[in-house]
Structures are given as structure tokens and as C-alpha cells.
Design a protein around this motif. Structure first.
Motif, PDB file in Angstrom:
ATOM      1  N   THR A  47       0.828  -1.205   0.000  1.00  0.00           N
ATOM      2  CA  THR A  47       0.000   0.000   0.000  1.00  0.00           C
ATOM      3  C   THR A  47       0.868   1.262   0.000  1.00  0.00           C
ATOM      4  O   THR A  47       0.469   2.285  -0.544  1.00  0.00           O
ATOM      5  CB  THR A  47      -0.956   0.009   1.206  1.00  0.00           C
ATOM      6  OG1 THR A  47      -0.206  -0.167   2.411  1.00  0.00           O
ATOM      7  CG2 THR A  47      -1.989  -1.094   1.078  1.00  0.00           C
ATOM      8  N   ARG A  50       1.482   2.491  -3.282  1.00  0.00           N
ATOM      9  CA  ARG A  50       0.249   2.999  -3.902  1.00  0.00           C
ATOM     10  C   ARG A  50      -0.640   1.912  -4.475  1.00  0.00           C
ATOM     11  O   ARG A  50      -1.429   2.158  -5.396  1.00  0.00           O
ATOM     12  CB  ARG A  50       0.579   4.037  -4.986  1.00  0.00           C
ATOM     13  CG  ARG A  50       1.298   5.264  -4.452  1.00  0.00           C
ATOM     14  CD  ARG A  50       1.524   6.262  -5.558  1.00  0.00           C
ATOM     15  NE  ARG A  50       2.214   7.463  -5.048  1.00  0.00           N
ATOM     16  CZ  ARG A  50       2.543   8.515  -5.803  1.00  0.00           C
ATOM     17  NH1 ARG A  50       2.240   8.517  -7.103  1.00  0.00           N
ATOM     18  NH2 ARG A  50       3.161   9.543  -5.269  1.00  0.00           N
ATOM     19  N   ALA A  51      -0.534   0.711  -3.939  1.00  0.00           N
ATOM     20  CA  ALA A  51      -1.425  -0.361  -4.378  1.00  0.00           C
ATOM     21  C   ALA A  51      -2.818  -0.126  -3.809  1.00  0.00           C
ATOM     22  O   ALA A  51      -2.976   0.078  -2.608  1.00  0.00           O
ATOM     23  CB  ALA A  51      -0.893  -1.710  -3.925  1.00  0.00           C
ATOM     24  N   ARG A  52      -3.818  -0.128  -4.664  1.00  0.00           N
ATOM     25  CA  ARG A  52      -5.202   0.007  -4.220  1.00  0.00           C
ATOM     26  C   ARG A  52      -5.892  -1.347  -4.074  1.00  0.00           C
ATOM     27  O   ARG A  52      -6.955  -1.455  -3.478  1.00  0.00           O
ATOM     28  CB  ARG A  52      -5.975   0.879  -5.204  1.00  0.00           C
ATOM     29  CG  ARG A  52      -5.544   2.354  -5.168  1.00  0.00           C
ATOM     30  CD  ARG A  52      -6.300   3.172  -6.184  1.00  0.00           C
ATOM     31  NE  ARG A  52      -5.975   2.778  -7.555  1.00  0.00           N
ATOM     32  CZ  ARG A  52      -6.530   3.304  -8.636  1.00  0.00           C
ATOM     33  NH1 ARG A  52      -7.471   4.229  -8.512  1.00  0.00           N
ATOM     34  NH2 ARG A  52      -6.166   2.904  -9.831  1.00  0.00           N
ATOM     35  N   LYS A  53      -5.283  -2.363  -4.659  1.00  0.00           N
ATOM     36  CA  LYS A  53      -5.782  -3.730  -4.518  1.00  0.00           C
ATOM     37  C   LYS A  53      -4.577  -4.639  -4.322  1.00  0.00           C
ATOM     38  O   LYS A  53      -3.582  -4.527  -5.023  1.00  0.00           O
ATOM     39  CB  LYS A  53      -6.563  -4.158  -5.751  1.00  0.00           C
ATOM     40  CG  LYS A  53      -7.054  -5.612  -5.693  1.00  0.00           C
ATOM     41  CD  LYS A  53      -7.763  -6.009  -6.978  1.00  0.00           C
ATOM     42  CE  LYS A  53      -9.088  -5.305  -7.124  1.00  0.00           C
ATOM     43  NZ  LYS A  53      -9.834  -5.741  -8.311  1.00  0.00           N
ATOM     44  N   THR A 101      -6.198  -2.969   6.395  1.00  0.00           N
ATOM     45  CA  THR A 101      -5.742  -2.154   5.276  1.00  0.00           C
ATOM     46  C   THR A 101      -6.934  -1.475   4.603  1.00  0.00           C
ATOM     47  O   THR A 101      -8.058  -1.988   4.662  1.00  0.00           O
ATOM     48  CB  THR A 101      -4.982  -3.005   4.239  1.00  0.00           C
ATOM     49  OG1 THR A 101      -4.540  -2.178   3.167  1.00  0.00           O
ATOM     50  CG2 THR A 101      -5.858  -4.123   3.680  1.00  0.00           C
ATOM     51  N   LYS A 102      -6.677  -0.338   3.966  1.00  0.00           N
ATOM     52  CA  LYS A 102      -7.708   0.333   3.188  1.00  0.00           C
ATOM     53  C   LYS A 102      -7.771  -0.198   1.763  1.00  0.00           C
ATOM     54  O   LYS A 102      -8.723   0.088   1.033  1.00  0.00           O
ATOM     55  CB  LYS A 102      -7.428   1.837   3.167  1.00  0.00           C
ATOM     56  CG  LYS A 102      -7.588   2.514   4.529  1.00  0.00           C
ATOM     57  CD  LYS A 102      -7.345   4.005   4.430  1.00  0.00           C
ATOM     58  CE  LYS A 102      -7.527   4.682   5.789  1.00  0.00           C
ATOM     59  NZ  LYS A 102      -7.291   6.147   5.715  1.00  0.00           N
ATOM     60  N   ALA A 103      -6.757  -0.952   1.373  1.00  0.00           N
ATOM     61  CA  ALA A 103      -6.737  -1.527   0.029  1.00  0.00           C
ATOM     62  C   ALA A 103      -7.707  -2.699  -0.058  1.00  0.00           C
ATOM     63  O   ALA A 103      -8.007  -3.354   0.945  1.00  0.00           O
ATOM     64  CB  ALA A 103      -5.329  -1.994  -0.327  1.00  0.00           C
ATOM     65  N   ASP A 263     -13.381  -6.591  -3.915  1.00  0.00           N
ATOM     66  CA  ASP A 263     -12.813  -6.766  -2.579  1.00  0.00           C
ATOM     67  C   ASP A 263     -13.518  -7.929  -1.870  1.00  0.00           C
ATOM     68  O   ASP A 263     -14.744  -7.988  -1.808  1.00  0.00           O
ATOM     69  CB  ASP A 263     -13.003  -5.468  -1.788  1.00  0.00           C
ATOM     70  CG  ASP A 263     -12.303  -5.497  -0.434  1.00  0.00           C
ATOM     71  OD1 ASP A 263     -11.571  -6.461  -0.156  1.00  0.00           O
ATOM     72  OD2 ASP A 263     -12.487  -4.535   0.337  1.00  0.00           O
TER      73      ASP A 263
END
Length: 281
Positions: A47, A50-53, A101-103, A263
Motif C-alpha cells: 500500500t 500505492r497499491a489500491r488492490k 488495510t484500506k486496500a 474486494d
């Protein structure tokens, strides 16, 4: 990448996967006993890049296992932890925290009975064959203490054996799972070893046999198996499944397929303890 075994072979495999993914996709790998702290660290690194997933690829040899169940819990995809896993590690009264995590998190299917593993097993078998008469291959794997998990492992192994059996270069393929003791069956290991010895004695009377271990990496497991099967008519493949460029391609394909997945996190609490009735089972 999440795997049960580390070491040099795992490191080489991780590098193979990284090369397959290319420079624009960050990769973290974790191998060893499942624990939240190291998994959290790996997810945080991704993350930070900058990983969003985050696509989690379990490089587990079996389709069903207590480790896979516990991984699903740790990632927030199952409500409760694996009772068998917590029993094995003496943690039934502990609350194991989840990864936060927010990802988005996506967990792919494990290696299990995938054709990619079958192709590597066939490659390993043919590496040890001798010219002339075709030889029988014995796929040997670690069994499970619990009957339901062991049945799932057997199904994986039989799927691999069926694919290997289509090869004209082999006389046939047999499978065996060496099972550990359990609370209900304290002699299960000894009985499993004895039955394997009887099977191998019959196979070697008919011709040469090549033993191919269904293990990810080289470890002490193979040495213990060789002590069980002291037979001069056996030839042993020393290599595990890793490293393998074919399995690196499998992992990259899993990652690519997960891009369109939603998700999978369903439980966002800090963690759950086993209910009292589950602890006593």
C-alpha cells in the motif's frame, strides 16, 4: 505470495514471479508459519507503493488446509479462525488479530490440483527415468490428521496422477499420503507408514519405481520418508516443485485474473476468538 516453506528455493521462485509480473507491479513474499505481524508488514509495503488492490496468492500444495482457512480469517474473509490451526499451535484461547488495510484484498485459489503443478510433477518424474522399460511413479505427499482435509488432499493428488498417467513414458502412477497421528488415532502415522511399505513392496516386485515428492521445497520431510522406505529398487527425485518457471507463470496468471475481482473482505473487526464450545472440541 504466501507459502508454507521458505529458504533458497522460495527466494528463487519469488524472483521468477517478480520477473513475470514486470517492473510496474510490486511484489512481496511471505513464507513460514502464518502470523499476522509479517503479513501486515507485507501488505503495508504494497500500500506504501500505492497499491489500491492486493492480490494474495497462496502457493499451497493442497486445495484445502487449516493454513488456508486461517489465512482467509486473517485477511477478513472468514468470521472465525481455524480451530485446527489454533490447536496445532496451542493458541485456542488467543484472539489472533486480522490484517488491516484500506486496500481491497483478493485471495486467489491455491495451487492444489492445478494443471501447472501436474506439468512440473511430470517433468520431475521424467528427469529420473531410465532408458528402456517405462517405470511406475509414486507421488508421495504429506497427509492431514483430520479425515476431511486428508480426503481433499487425496483428491488433489489423484488429479495429478491421472494427468501423469496419460504419459506414454510412464508405466503408471500411484499416490500415497503419509498421515500424522491425531488425538483420536494415536497410531495413525505408524499404520500409514506400514501400509505404504506394503504398497511399495508390491510395486517394486513388478518393476522399478520412481518416487516423486509432492513438496514445494527440499526439507527434512524427504529424509524422513527415505528412512521409512529403505528399498534398493526405488529411485528418488530430490527436487520439490519449486523453483519453477511454469509455476511462476501460474502465479502471474492468477494475479492478472484477480484484477477484475471485487474486494473479498467481509469482516473488518480486529479479530475473533473461538467460541467456548469450539475450544473444547
Amino acid at each position: 505470495l504466501v507459502g508454507p516453506d521458505g529458504g533458497r528455493d522460495w527466494g528463487v521462485f519469488s524472483d521468477q514471479v517478480k520477473k513475470r509480473l514486470g517492473p510496474d507491479i510490486p511484489l512481496e513474499s511471505f513464507a513460514g508459519p502464518l502470523e499476522t505481524k509479517s503479513l501486515q508488514k507485507a501488505v503495508d509495503k504494497l500500500t506504501s507503493a500505492r497499491a489500491r488492490k492486493v492480490c494474495v496468492i497462496p502457493v499451497f500444495p493442497h486445495s484445502a488446509s487449516m493454513e488456508l482457512d486461517q489465512l482467509r480469517y486473517t485477511l477478513g474473509m472468514e468470521k472465525l479462525p481455524s480451530r485446527l490451526f489454533l490447536e496445532a499451535w496451542g493458541m485456542t484461547r488467543r484472539t489472533v488479530p486480522r490484517v488491516k488495510t484500506k486496500a481491497a484484498l483478493v485471495l486467489t485459489a491455491p495451487l492444489g490440483a492445478d494443471e501447472a503443478a501436474s506439468s512440473v510433477l511430470l517433468e520431475r518424474a521424467l528427469e529420473k527415468r531410465r532408458r528402456g522399460k517405462a517405470e511406475t511413479v509414486l507421488l508421495l505427499a504429506v497427509g492431514a490428521a483430520a479425515d476431511n482435509e486428508n480426503s481433499a488432499r487425496l483428491a488433489d493428488l489423484e488429479a495429478h496422477a491421472k494427468r501423469l498417467g496419460a504419459s506414454k513414458d510412464l508405466a503408471g502412477t500411484r499416490v500415497w499420503l503419509l498421515r500424522p497421528d491425531s488425538k483420536d488415532k494415536p497410531r495413525q502415522r505408524a499404520e500409514s507408514e506400514k501400509a505404504l511399505q506394503v504398497l511399495v513392496a508390491g510395486l517394486t516386485r513388478a518393476g522399478r519405481v520412481v518416487v516423486v515428492p509432492y513438496l514445494l521445497t527440499q526439507d527434512g520431510t524427504l529424509r524422513s520418508w527415505r528412512r521409512v522406505l529403505e528399498n534398493p529398487f526405488l529411485r528418488w527425485q530430490e527436487k520439490g516443485l519449486l523453483p519453477s518457471d511454469r509455476l511462476a507463470r501460474w502465479a502471474a496468471e492468477r494475479a492478472a485474473a484477480a484484477r477484475g475481482e471485487a474486494d473479498q473482505v467481509r469482516f473488518k473487526d480486529a479479530g475473533q476468538a473461538l467460541p467456548p464450545e469450539e475450544r473444547k472440541r
